[in-house]
Structures are given as C-alpha cells and as structure tokens.
Design an enzyme around this catalytic site. Structure first.
Site, PDB file in Angstrom:
ATOM      1  N   THR A 103     -40.495 -33.367   2.034  1.00  0.00           N
ATOM      2  CA  THR A 103     -40.408 -33.119   0.620  1.00  0.00           C
ATOM      3  C   THR A 103     -41.439 -32.064   0.284  1.00  0.00           C
ATOM      4  O   THR A 103     -42.324 -31.796   1.095  1.00  0.00           O
ATOM      5  CB  THR A 103     -40.712 -34.453  -0.083  1.00  0.00           C
ATOM      6  OG1 THR A 103     -39.783 -35.398   0.391  1.00  0.00           O
ATOM      7  CG2 THR A 103     -40.699 -34.369  -1.571  1.00  0.00           C
ATOM      8  N   THR A 142     -36.686 -32.257  -2.273  1.00  0.00           N
ATOM      9  CA  THR A 142     -36.662 -32.769  -0.901  1.00  0.00           C
ATOM     10  C   THR A 142     -35.308 -32.672  -0.217  1.00  0.00           C
ATOM     11  O   THR A 142     -34.271 -32.605  -0.871  1.00  0.00           O
ATOM     12  CB  THR A 142     -37.093 -34.262  -0.902  1.00  0.00           C
ATOM     13  OG1 THR A 142     -37.277 -34.698   0.436  1.00  0.00           O
ATOM     14  CG2 THR A 142     -36.065 -35.151  -1.581  1.00  0.00           C
ATOM     15  N   ASN A 170     -35.326 -35.022   2.233  1.00  0.00           N
ATOM     16  CA  ASN A 170     -35.759 -36.312   2.787  1.00  0.00           C
ATOM     17  C   ASN A 170     -36.543 -36.078   4.071  1.00  0.00           C
ATOM     18  O   ASN A 170     -37.702 -35.748   4.016  1.00  0.00           O
ATOM     19  CB  ASN A 170     -34.606 -37.289   2.982  1.00  0.00           C
ATOM     20  CG  ASN A 170     -35.117 -38.707   3.203  1.00  0.00           C
ATOM     21  OD1 ASN A 170     -36.253 -38.996   2.820  1.00  0.00           O
ATOM     22  ND2 ASN A 170     -34.343 -39.568   3.804  1.00  0.00           N
ATOM     23  N   SER A 212     -39.313 -42.254  -4.030  1.00  0.00           N
ATOM     24  CA  SER A 212     -40.734 -42.475  -4.314  1.00  0.00           C
ATOM     25  C   SER A 212     -41.369 -41.240  -4.942  1.00  0.00           C
ATOM     26  O   SER A 212     -42.578 -41.215  -5.182  1.00  0.00           O
ATOM     27  CB  SER A 212     -41.491 -42.792  -3.020  1.00  0.00           C
ATOM     28  OG  SER A 212     -40.957 -43.932  -2.414  1.00  0.00           O
ATOM     29  N   GLY A 246     -42.931 -39.341   1.438  1.00  0.00           N
ATOM     30  CA  GLY A 246     -42.122 -40.569   1.449  1.00  0.00           C
ATOM     31  C   GLY A 246     -42.796 -41.663   0.645  1.00  0.00           C
ATOM     32  O   GLY A 246     -43.244 -41.443  -0.482  1.00  0.00           O
TER      33      GLY A 246
HETATM   34  O1  DON Z   1     -37.213 -39.545  -2.307  1.00  0.00           O
HETATM   35  C1  DON Z   1     -38.013 -40.010  -1.509  1.00  0.00           C
HETATM   36  O2  DON Z   1     -38.828 -40.861  -1.781  1.00  0.00           O
HETATM   37  C2  DON Z   1     -38.001 -39.457  -0.096  1.00  0.00           C
HETATM   38  N1  DON Z   1     -36.722 -38.915   0.202  1.00  0.00           N
HETATM   39  C3  DON Z   1     -39.087 -38.444   0.015  1.00  0.00           C
HETATM   40  C4  DON Z   1     -39.207 -37.889   1.401  1.00  0.00           C
HETATM   41  C5  DON Z   1     -40.504 -37.273   1.682  1.00  0.00           C
HETATM   42  O3  DON Z   1     -41.382 -37.231   0.871  1.00  0.00           O
HETATM   43  C6  DON Z   1     -40.693 -36.767   3.041  1.00  0.00           C
HETATM   44  N2  DON Z   1     -41.955 -36.112   3.148  1.00  0.00           N
HETATM   45  N3  DON Z   1     -42.846 -36.355   3.831  1.00  0.00           N
END
Ligand code: DON
Length: 569
Positions: free
Chosen positions: A378, A396, A398, A450, A471
């Site tokens: 993200t 993002t 994901n 998140s 995440g």
């Molecule tokens: O929407 C979410 O919470 C996840 N798809 C975010 C993914 C994310 O932050 C990956 N990065 N490290």
C-alpha cells in the site's frame, strides 16, 4: 473554497531537532532530514510523484488536483503499490473546515461467492485469494480520481494526467530499494503470468524504466474519460485479459463500479479532533477506540516506548482489534454500531481486566458486547495546498504488486484485495487478521480494510495529515505517530522515524521493529507474560505526514524506511 494569492517563498531543508524535547525522544536511532515549507507540501513514496503533485500546486491547482496527479504518478513510478488496478481511500479537510471521505475501494465481482476460496474439505486455499485472476477485486482508483476531480477539481483531468503520461514515456529511475523488491518478485511474476512482463527481469539501482503501455492507457483515459476504463476499450482489454486467466470479473462489474463519498469517523482526543476513514475501512473506528481508551491515562508520565507505555497501547490495541474482527465490514452490507464502539464508557469497561502487573491473554478477550445496533502493499501520501485544503490518501494493490498478474497491454498490475475478506470465519488472512460474518464475501461487497488516512485538527484548524501502508499495522503506526507529536513533542519527521511496535489481538504477540528497542525492555515485557517478536529487518509501515507548525509553516515527515520524499514551497 477560499484562495489567496501566494508567492513562492522558501523551501528549506534542515536537520531535525528543532521542536523536540530530547528527554522524550531518547530512543531515537535514526535521524532523517526534515522538510519545512511556507504554505504547500506533498509527501509521498516517490520523489517524482511528490514533485509532480507540487508542480500542479505551483500551477495554481488545489490539493485535490495535486492528489489526482500524485496518485497517477505513483501508478507509474511506484508499481509496488501505486496503481490503476487497485483502490484506496481519501480523507479531506477544506480550508473552510468542511470534512469528508472518499471510498474508492475495490469490490467483489458479481460472480464472487462466500465459499469461492474453499476446497472440497471446506478449507481456504490462500493461493487463490492472493495470486492470479481470482484474487482481483473490481478496481476503484480511476473512478476515485474522476470523483475527486468532479467534486473539487479546478484543473482538467487531461492536465492532471499529462505529467504521468510523460513520466511513463520518459521513464523513471529505479532506486536501490525498488530494484531489490522487483528482483525479489521476479520468479513470482514469471510463475503467475503466462509470458515475461516488463518487470520480470533483474533490475539495478539507476536503471530507467519506461512503460509505454501504461502511457497509452492513461492517454486513452485522458481522451475518453471515465468510461474508457469502466466499460470502454481499456475495460474490455482488462476483462478479456482476466477471463483468459480464468477470472470472474465482467464488463457489468466495471460498469456498475462507483466510488462513494462517505462521512468520516470524527472524534476528540484530548485537545485534538481526529478525522479518519470510516468503513469499509476499520482504520477510523479502531484508531478511535484505541485513542479514546488511552485518553484516560497520562501517557507523558509513562514515557515514550517505556514498558508501561507499550503495555497500555498493547492492551488497548488487543481489545480494539477483537472488536474489529467481529463487528466491521462493508457498511453497505452490514450494520456497524459505530457510536457504541466509540463510546467512552464502553471502552472504559473493556479495560477493567487490564493490569500493569501481567499481560491479558487474547484467548480471554472476545469482542465486547454492544447493547443494540444503530441504524504488505500500500502507499500513503499527504498534501496541503497554499489555499489551506488538506488531504490524506492511502491507495493499494494489497500485497506487493497485488496479485502479481500484470496486463502487458494496459501496463499495470491487478490487485489481490479479495484476500482482505474473511474467506472463512476464524481463518487469518495475509496479515494474520481474523474476520467473521461481517466481512464475509458477497457479490458487489467491499472487503474490510485497515487503511487509515487521517487528518487531525487542533484548536479548530488543520494540524496534521498522516497515514501509512502496512496492512494490519497501519492503524497502530498512525496511532503512534499522532501520539509521538501530541504527547511527546516530537517533530513530524522524528515522529515518523521513531521505532514502532504492534499488537492486533491475534496472534497474541507484540511485534517490534528491529531497531530502537533495547533487549532489557523486551525481556521485562516477556516476564510480564507478553510474547515478544522481533524479526530481522522488520519495519512497521512507511508513514508520511504533514504537520502545521505553531508559526504556520508546514513540516513534512517522509519515512526513511522507504524512498519517501517531502517537497514544498
Ligand atoms: O486494505 C488493507 O488494509 C490492506 N489491503 C492494506 C495492504 C497494505 O497495507 C500492504 N502494505 N504493506
């Protein structure tokens, strides 16, 4: 929105330490340069993207114009997370104090079903929700950018897309961190795509990468508008491509996709007002639950990253993430008891079982009882314009490069956002998060997130714009960054640089960054019953933020954990 004339004044880069109390920040291990600007600033994961956004501001555009230009530039030069094939969220505060949030999150395709990732024994197959065509949610980014432009834009989409089209043709420089990441995924790219792709070779720092296919797609969007992506020529290419890989997304999915304006989650924390992302992100509610729980304690007295501070945050996080798991999902599909979850009395009751003597066990914590319902990748960027408007946006695919599925004809990666659904109750997703019925898959539903783009007001004025990838660790990284400034008087850059830790209820462990926590401290926590995890080179998030200083200048915080860059004037 009011505009005032401005003159391009100064842009100074100086070393940190101006406004910080050294006593409070003794654990700092990294000192980055901080960036101060007079009236406008863009902070993002890439220098090129920040500069493109800033140029739009210099040309007289506002923060919303700069947002579109920055987001599209990230899609070109930060394919790790920047995207046309993903989605995101944005929170804004205009210069007259109006606030709002835009949801351009992906949706489950209409052919999706609750059991689509379960094998014949009823067990989830994580590969299916994480890699390749079935992992892909209906992309929202292009719709999001057109929504922003329609509501707040002062410049044409053609003008805002032009710098990214040029960047894709001219090429961007691969940084050391970027080369490292791309090389790491080379095999994945070759395994998941039928042919080699633009990114499936070995890269070295300093290489230039041109993406003509993406330039062409952006040009077609610039000429034909929103429908080019959502049903037009590019949309058709996308659906044919996904079908060829066994995907279930259809043209109807694209045609029916809309980005949605939502009411942000707003709450007070001491003398601050926090404005953050509502469901389908869990960010605002969980951040609110934790901050409102902490409000009852004297954090300054506990000391930054002291044992008691870590315990207190951990226990508040444990309880909030347990609620997240049970109650939160797409508000268009499930009722969410927002007010009850943020109620101070409820949050106080949740902490009754907490003591500084010993860790609570996550096995003994379930979601709280609410009485009655009310009706890794993200990227985050923050922008404040010279007119006083502010945005915080997190976008993002994901996972890193999303599903790894790459359309060579369109020039972009497709997300694997479907893994953010709870594929089976109680079974953790890629981030170890557990979900329940509220986040079960349904056709056209948005998966719980998140992501926590957040704006904070102080004394009724804009004070901070902040957010991060990471995440499940996004919420706790945003939390600690706000506390670092508000409770421990750190500068924005110091707050971003400071070492972070994270707890999310299950698994029942505290994850610490590798650098910045003494083993004596970690041992003491273990003795009190906490499971302590510290993996090699672990980083938590890449926080970017902008802070309004008492002298009204803007201070950027660009995370040294990435290639993040703050620029301003
Ligand atoms: O929407 C979410 O919470 C996840 N798809 C975010 C993914 C994310 O932050 C990956 N990065 N490290």
């Amino acid at each position: 929105m009011l505009k005032f004339s401005w003159s391009c004044v100064i842009f100074i880069t100086l070393s940190i330490g101006q406004s910080c109390s050294k006593k409070d920040t003794a654990q700092h291990t990294h000192s980055s340069k901080t960036t101060i600007a007079d009236s406008a600033m863009v902070v993002s994961a890439r220098k090129e993207a920040s500069e493109i956004g800033l140029q739009i501001l210099k040309d007289g555009g506002n923060a919303f114009d700069a947002m579109v230009a920055t987001e599209m530039a990230l899609a070109v030069c930060y394919p790790f997370a920047g995207n046309l094939g993903g989605g995101g969220f944005m929170v804004y505060r205009t210069n007259d104090g109006a606030t709002g949030a835009l949801d351009y999150r992906e949706k489950a395709p209409l052919e999706a079903s609750k059991t689509m990732y379960l094998d014949k024994n009823g067990e989830p197959n994580p590969k299916l929700s994480r890699e390749g065509s079935l992992a892909v949610g209906v992309p929202g980014t292009v719709a999001g950018m057109f929504q922003v432009n329609e509501k707040f834009g002062t410049l044409s989409m053609a003008k805002l897309l032009k710098p990214s089209i040029d960047l894709a043709k001219r090429g961007f420089m691969i940084t050391a961190k970027q080369a490292n990441m791309l090389n790491r995924f080379q095999e994945n790219f070759l395994e998941i795509n039928k042919d080699s792709i633009l990114f499936s070779r070995q890269f070295a720092k300093g290489d230039t990468l041109k993406n003509y296919a993406l330039a062409n797609t952006l040009e077609r969007i610039s000429e034909n508008g929103l429908s080019e992506f959502y049903g037009g020529h590019s949309g058709q290419i996308l659906i044919e491509f996904l079908s060829d890989y066994g995907g279930i997304m259809s043209l109807k999915d694209l045609e029916e996709y809309h980005a949605v304006w939502r009411q942000p989650i707003e709450f007070d924390y001491k003398n601050l007002k926090v404005i953050s992302m509502p469901p389908p992100s869990s960010g605002g509610i969980v951040l609110g639950q934790i901050l409102k729980t902490l409000e009852a304690y004297d954090l300054k007295q506990l000391g930054h990253n002291s044992i008691k501070y870590i315990q207190l945050l951990t226990e508040a996080e444990r309880r909030a993430y347990a609620d997240r798991s049970f109650y939160l999902g797409d508000p268009d599909f499930v009722d969410i008891p927002v007010d009850s979850l943020l109620d101070s009395e409820y949050l106080k009751q949740r902490m009754i079982s907490f003591s500084f003597e010993e860790a609570t066990n996550s096995k003994d914590i379930e979601h709280g009882e609410i009485t009655g319902y009310e009706n890794d990748e993200t990227t985050h960027y923050s922008i404040v314009d010279q007119y006083g408007n502010a945005i915080a946006a997190t976008t993002t695919l994901n996972g890193a490069y999303g599903s790894k599925l790459y359309s060579s004809e369109l020039g972009f990666f497709l997300n694997n956002e479907m893994d953010d659904f709870s594929t089976k109750p109680g079974v953790p997703n890629m981030f170890g998060l557990i979900g329940a019925e509220a986040n079960a898959i349904a056709p056209g539903k948005r998966m719980l997130s998140s992501m926590t783009p957040t704006i904070v007001e102080k004394d009724g004025d804009f004070w901070m714009s902040v957010g991060t990838p990471g995440g499940s660790t996004i919420i706790t990284s945003v939390l600690q960054t706000i506390l670092n400034v508000s409770e421990f008087n750190m500068s924005m850059q110091e707050a971003v640089d400071a070492p972070r830790f994270h707890h999310q209820w299950k698994p029942d462990e505290i994850t610490f960054e590798t650098i910045g926590f003494k083993s004596k401290l970690l041992d003491s926590l273990s003795k009190r019953g906490y499971k302590v995890i510290q993996q090699d080179s672990k980083i938590l998030g890449k926080v970017d933020g902008i802070l309004r200083l008492p002298n009204q200048k803007l201070e950027g915080g660009a995370d040294h954990r990435g290639d993040d860059t703050a620029v301003g004037f």
